[in-house]
Scaffold this active site. Structure first.
Site, short mmCIF file in Angstrom:
data_model
loop_
_atom_site.label_atom_id
_atom_site.label_comp_id
_atom_site.label_asym_id
_atom_site.label_seq_id
_atom_site.Cartn_x
_atom_site.Cartn_y
_atom_site.Cartn_z
N SER A 169 40.50 44.09 30.95
CA SER A 169 39.91 43.43 31.22
C SER A 169 40.48 42.89 31.90
O SER A 169 42.70 43.26 31.53
CB SER A 169 39.38 42.19 30.71
OG SER A 169 39.40 40.37 30.65
N TYR A 218 42.97 37.90 22.71
CA TYR A 218 41.83 39.08 24.00
C TYR A 218 42.75 39.69 24.37
O TYR A 218 42.24 40.79 24.71
CB TYR A 218 41.39 38.13 24.03
CG TYR A 218 39.95 38.58 25.07
CD1 TYR A 218 39.10 39.48 24.59
CD2 TYR A 218 40.30 38.65 26.60
CE1 TYR A 218 38.40 39.63 25.37
CE2 TYR A 218 39.13 39.20 27.71
CZ TYR A 218 38.59 40.05 27.03
OH TYR A 218 37.20 40.46 27.99
#
Length: 305
Positions: free
Chosen positions: A159, A185
């Site tokens: 990501s 994350y």
């Protein structure tokens, strides 16, 4: 070294990327294949003739999605298996069910920005465990199946969030740091990118090609903890556009034996030295071979191997 370019781009769709490619006889596992970009990824690969297994936490939902994929692709070879990559027993049980070669493994499942610090039964921070460690253990367990397929591929979905944090080796699980959902994350997605570097280095000799990617900004259930997608509308993608880079890494002849890279918008991403305002590119720390080797060794120790 020149970046790899493909002729596709940000607006390309999964169906466009796979057009003309025949996957008949190829076996594919897609984790998280019944939600988000996992669905158009599965549709595109099934439409090209592949035998698909959706590895999902919710089997009932998975069966419903599988029926839709069969309808949309015209391919009856779409199966569902239970897998929760945050639980080591679930991974072990799934591995026991898999027999024979595996041509393509797409590590697609993930969680994002869990509000409160959570740990797995092993004491691992939940995002690091789900997004990285579970897929790491799954890939290790499927190594012999990938090797036996010959010219197999692993696609690791990272990501742009990796730009929020490198892997903090001295405190992977926030035992000392104050927990921040997005930093956690980011760390997990940096780990995913480093996995591609380390795994390709170790497994290319076995005919396994490993690459990582940023799918882009797609409005899915992944953003449920962040209040929805914050990216400007002109930079957002549809799920099928978001799935395009995964499908490209899984199928493109350009990447035959060519791994250890990080892609976005269907092309290899440029290295950035600081986080851009539009979150494009790949941070040097996410493809650093020394960091990749270190993370591999740490991960093996975490698994007790």
């Amino acid at each position: 070294m020149e970046l790899i370019t493909t002729g596709f781009g940000r607006k390309s769709t999964a169906s466009e990327v796979v057009k003309g490619i025949n996957l008949k006889g190829k076996r594919v596992i897609i984790t998280g294949g019944a939600s988000g970009i996992g669905i158009p990824t599965a549709v595109a690969l099934a439409s090209a003739g592949a035998d698909i297994t959706l590895a999902v936490r919710n089997e009932a939902s998975g069966l419903t999605v599988a029926k839709d994929i069969i309808r949309d692709s015209g391919n009856p070879n779409v199966h569902v298996g239970y897998l929760d990559v945050s639980k080591r027993k679930s991974i072990a049980d799934f591995l026991k069910t898999w027999e024979g070669p595996l041509d393509i493994l797409i590590n697609n499942a993930g969680v994002m920005a869990i509000p409160d610090l959570q740990f797995t039964e092993d004491g691992w921070e939940m995002q690091f465990a789900t997004n990285y460690m579970g897929h790491f253990e799954l890939a290790l367990g499927l190594h012999s199946s990938l090797t036996s397929a010959g010219n197999a591929r692993i696609v690791a979905v990272s990501s742009s969030g990796h730009l929020l944090s490198p892997v903090i080796f001295d405190d992977l699980h926030f035992d000392f740091r104050f927990y921040d959902p997005l930093y956690a994350y980011g760390q997990s997605k940096s780990a995913v990118a480093l996995f591609a570097v380390a795994a390709h280095k170790r497994w290319a000799k076995d005919g396994i090609t490993v690459n990582a990617l940023n799918p882009g900004a797609i409005a899915t259930n992944l953003q449920r903890h962040t209040g929805g997608l914050k990216t400007p509308a002109e930079l957002q993608k549809t799920p099928e556009q978001g799935a395009a880079t995964s499908v490209l890494l899984a199928t493109s002849p350009i990447l035959e034996g060519n791994g250890g890279h990080y892609f976005e918008n269907c092309n290899e991403a440029e290295i950035v030295e600081k986080r851009p305002s539009d979150y494009h590119g790949v941070a040097r720390y996410a493809i650093d071979p020394d960091y990749a080797d270190r993370l591999w060794d740490v991960s093996i120790k975490l698994l007790g191997r």
